[in-house]
Design a protein around this motif. Structure first.
Motif, mmCIF file in Angstrom:
data_model
loop_
_atom_site.group_PDB
_atom_site.id
_atom_site.type_symbol
_atom_site.label_atom_id
_atom_site.label_comp_id
_atom_site.label_asym_id
_atom_site.label_seq_id
_atom_site.Cartn_x
_atom_site.Cartn_y
_atom_site.Cartn_z
ATOM 1 N N LEU A 47 0.816 -1.214 0.000
ATOM 2 C CA LEU A 47 0.000 0.000 0.000
ATOM 3 C C LEU A 47 0.851 1.266 0.000
ATOM 4 O O LEU A 47 0.367 2.339 -0.390
ATOM 5 N N CYS A 48 2.103 1.154 0.421
ATOM 6 C CA CYS A 48 2.988 2.326 0.452
ATOM 7 C C CYS A 48 3.326 2.832 -0.954
ATOM 8 O O CYS A 48 3.867 3.932 -1.093
ATOM 9 N N PHE A 49 3.025 2.036 -1.972
ATOM 10 C CA PHE A 49 3.264 2.468 -3.347
ATOM 11 C C PHE A 49 2.112 3.302 -3.903
ATOM 12 O O PHE A 49 2.240 3.900 -4.976
ATOM 13 N N LEU A 50 0.996 3.341 -3.202
ATOM 14 C CA LEU A 50 -0.170 4.057 -3.711
ATOM 15 C C LEU A 50 0.039 5.561 -3.857
ATOM 16 O O LEU A 50 -0.391 6.155 -4.851
ATOM 17 N N PRO A 51 0.667 6.240 -2.880
ATOM 18 C CA PRO A 51 0.834 7.700 -3.048
ATOM 19 C C PRO A 51 1.628 8.073 -4.293
ATOM 20 O O PRO A 51 1.285 9.043 -4.976
ATOM 21 N N PHE A 52 2.684 7.320 -4.583
ATOM 22 C CA PHE A 52 3.469 7.611 -5.793
ATOM 23 C C PHE A 52 2.599 7.429 -7.030
ATOM 24 O O PHE A 52 2.596 8.267 -7.936
ATOM 25 N N GLY A 53 1.854 6.333 -7.066
ATOM 26 C CA GLY A 53 0.967 6.099 -8.207
ATOM 27 C C GLY A 53 -0.129 7.138 -8.302
ATOM 28 O O GLY A 53 -0.499 7.554 -9.414
ATOM 29 N N ALA A 54 -0.652 7.579 -7.153
ATOM 30 C CA ALA A 54 -1.685 8.618 -7.167
ATOM 31 C C ALA A 54 -1.131 9.927 -7.711
ATOM 32 O O ALA A 54 -1.810 10.643 -8.459
ATOM 33 N N GLY A 55 0.111 10.249 -7.352
ATOM 34 C CA GLY A 55 0.742 11.455 -7.891
ATOM 35 C C GLY A 55 0.870 11.387 -9.396
ATOM 36 O O GLY A 55 0.617 12.368 -10.105
ATOM 37 N N CYS A 56 1.237 10.210 -9.912
ATOM 38 C CA CYS A 56 1.342 10.031 -11.365
ATOM 39 C C CYS A 56 -0.030 10.163 -12.028
ATOM 40 O O CYS A 56 -0.149 10.745 -13.121
ATOM 41 N N PHE A 57 -1.053 9.633 -11.371
ATOM 42 C CA PHE A 57 -2.405 9.698 -11.931
ATOM 43 C C PHE A 57 -2.873 11.150 -12.070
ATOM 44 O O PHE A 57 -3.336 11.564 -13.139
ATOM 45 N N PHE A 58 -2.751 11.914 -10.999
ATOM 46 C CA PHE A 58 -3.192 13.305 -11.056
ATOM 47 C C PHE A 58 -2.310 14.144 -11.975
ATOM 48 O O PHE A 58 -2.779 15.103 -12.590
ATOM 49 N N SER A 59 -1.036 13.769 -12.077
ATOM 50 C CA SER A 59 -0.159 14.464 -13.013
ATOM 51 C C SER A 59 -0.652 14.281 -14.441
ATOM 52 O O SER A 59 -0.643 15.224 -15.243
ATOM 53 N N SER A 60 -1.102 13.063 -14.769
ATOM 54 C CA SER A 60 -1.617 12.812 -16.110
ATOM 55 C C SER A 60 -2.839 13.665 -16.413
ATOM 56 O O SER A 60 -3.037 14.105 -17.549
ATOM 57 N N LEU A 61 -3.665 13.913 -15.406
ATOM 58 C CA LEU A 61 -4.867 14.712 -15.608
ATOM 59 C C LEU A 61 -4.562 16.189 -15.784
ATOM 60 O O LEU A 61 -5.218 16.885 -16.567
ATOM 61 N N VAL A 62 -3.561 16.673 -15.076
ATOM 62 C CA VAL A 62 -3.311 18.119 -15.015
ATOM 63 C C VAL A 62 -2.250 18.570 -16.012
ATOM 64 O O VAL A 62 -2.386 19.617 -16.654
ATOM 65 N N THR A 63 -1.175 17.793 -16.148
ATOM 66 C CA THR A 63 -0.029 18.247 -16.933
ATOM 67 C C THR A 63 -0.382 18.504 -18.391
ATOM 68 O O THR A 63 0.038 19.503 -18.982
ATOM 69 N N GLY A 64 -1.158 17.614 -18.988
ATOM 70 C CA GLY A 64 -1.532 17.804 -20.388
ATOM 71 C C GLY A 64 -2.300 19.098 -20.609
ATOM 72 O O GLY A 64 -2.041 19.837 -21.564
ATOM 73 N N LYS A 65 -3.251 19.372 -19.715
ATOM 74 C CA LYS A 65 -4.022 20.616 -19.833
ATOM 75 C C LYS A 65 -3.123 21.836 -19.644
ATOM 76 O O LYS A 65 -3.276 22.855 -20.325
ATOM 77 N N LEU A 66 -2.179 21.723 -18.703
ATOM 78 C CA LEU A 66 -1.263 22.843 -18.469
ATOM 79 C C LEU A 66 -0.370 23.075 -19.681
ATOM 80 O O LEU A 66 -0.139 24.229 -20.080
ATOM 81 N N MET A 67 0.124 21.994 -20.288
ATOM 82 C CA MET A 67 0.969 22.143 -21.475
ATOM 83 C C MET A 67 0.188 22.731 -22.638
ATOM 84 O O MET A 67 0.701 23.573 -23.385
ATOM 85 N N ASN A 68 -1.054 22.289 -22.803
ATOM 86 C CA ASN A 68 -1.892 22.846 -23.872
ATOM 87 C C ASN A 68 -2.139 24.335 -23.672
ATOM 88 O O ASN A 68 -2.057 25.126 -24.609
#
Length: 424
Positions: free
Chosen positions: A230-251
């Motif tokens: 379960l300690c791997f979840l925060p890292f994966g959650a950060g990657c998930f939200f990054s995928s949602l936000v980073t693309g919009k920010l780059m656009n």
């Protein structure tokens, strides 16, 4: 229409202006075809759409590609938490177990260099799911038999089979391209610096994941194997939200930079809003600056988070601290990886698979080398200083590479354009 020397009228045919996305900007209307003679003149044939796939079909293709890309990270998150357990079961050190990750990364880096040129010339379906615009145009041209789906669930194959009007609307297929050697990108200096910087980011990205199970087990020995996973979840959650936000920010950043540049360019050249901009004039667009505007800021924050992460584990602080730091590291490192990948494809939009393969090759080899020695460094200087060292190399070299690309990248890109436009 205009007059000639014989007093006869000559009709001028109006042609639509098409922008870079295939959108018709000034297609003639019915009124435009009516002249003072009162007769309706023939108008230009409207251009075919850029893609004939529906919105739902596009999302279906994205979903299939995402599902295919899911297996690699899923395997990693199954494997990483079990590293200490496997080391005990096989009676070897964690350092030796990490060599399995090293071998995996080496093959992950090498294998795409073989199939990527095929994907860029023969289509995506022989190696994955999709086909290629050079083969099927906007989706209306039937693909060769080896590029067709076994069961045509989506796409024009079932909607327009035998439709002559649909066949007439197909767009011209570009000329056949020769097979690309992906290693040719190493001759491009701007691409090399992007690859090296991105490789350092990915090495840090993998380093945090590969050592999580061992470091958390040492710092918090009360954790069970399930809790360790379960300690791997925060890292994966950060990657998930990054995928949602980073693309919009780059656009948003790209569109803002593009609007400002176009407004200034058109004002300097006294061009109208609908006037086309040539490929040569496009070279003055500050692509590298627009794409890498936040890169150094990302690096500074990741540097601070990584150092704090290492020392929070070294001092065995509250477990919430390293988990929070992992979330931030996952978010921002993936943002950097996606930014670099986007810039690479911006430079070679017609060779997306090949340039992606080279990017994967470099970053996986760098990460493989770091993974092979990271436990030796941890044993030698401790957790806190290990992450100071790793983040220090990343924090010094990556901004240097970024500044080099921002400063000289446009010149190298222009030189590449001049070379490619030169007759053979």
């Amino acid at each position: 229409m205009t007059g000639n020397d014989d007093g006869k009228r000559i009709e001028l045919t109006s042609h639509p202006t098409i922008d870079s996305h295939g959108t018709t900007l000034n297609s003639p209307t019915k009124d435009d075809a009516v002249h003072d003679t009162g007769k309706v003149q023939p108008t230009a044939t409207p251009s075919p759409p850029f893609s004939i796939f529906t919105k739902g079909e596009k999302w279906a293709l994205i979903g299939m590609a995402a599902a295919a890309g899911f297996f690699s990270p899923m395997a990693s998150y199954i494997y990483f938490p079990a590293i200490p357990l496997m080391a005990d079961d096989f009676h070897v050190s964690v350092t030796l177990m990490n060599l399995t990750i090293t071998v995996y990364l080496i093959f992950q880096g090498i294998s795409p260099t073989f199939w990527a040129p095929i994907a860029d010339t023969k289509g995506r379906r022989p190696v994955l799911l999709e086909t290629l615009r050079r083969i099927v145009g906007n989706g209306a041209i039937p693909a060769p038999w080896w590029d067709r789906p076994l069961i045509p669930v989506i796409g024009p194959y079932r909607r327009h089979k035998g439709d002559p009007e649909h066949a007439a609307a197909t767009m011209q297929v570009p000329a056949k391209k020769p097979t690309i050697n992906p290693f040719r990108f190493f001759l491009e200096p701007d691409i090399v610096f992007i690859l090296l910087g991105n490789g350092l980011v990915y090495a840090l990205f993998v380093c945090v994941q590969a050592t999580t199970s061992v470091l958390f087990q040492n710092a918090y020995p009360q954790l069970t194997q399930a809790e360790l996973g379960l300690c791997f979840l925060p890292f994966g959650a950060g990657c998930f939200f990054s995928s949602l936000v980073t693309g919009k920010l780059m656009n948003w950043q790209y569109q803002k930079g593009r609007r400002n540049w176009e407004a200034q360019f058109r004002q300097q050249r006294s061009l109208t809003d609908n006037a086309a901009i040539s490929k040569e004039d496009e070279l003055s667009f500050p692509l590298e600056i627009v794409r890498l505007k936040f890169a150094i800021g990302y690096t500074a924050v990741v540097l601070a988070l990584t150092v704090a992460y290492g020392w929070s584990l070294d001092k065995k602080g509250p477990m919430a601290l390293p988990l929070i730091f992992q979330f931030g590291i996952g978010w921002l490192t993936l943002s950097q990886l996606n930014t670099a990948q986007t810039l690479l494809i911006d430079n070679f939009p017609k060779l997306g698979s090949s340039v992606t393969a080279v990017n994967n090759f470099v970053r996986c080899l760098i990460a493989a080398g770091v993974t092979a020695v990271i436990n030796l460094i941890l044993d030698g200087i401790g957790t806190g200083w290990t992450f100071v060292l790793v983040s220090g190399v990343y924090g010094v070299a990556n901004p240097v590479f970024t500044l080099i690309v921002m400063r000289w990248g446009p010149k190298w890109r222009e030189a590449r354009f001049r070379r490619d436009e030169r007759p053979n």
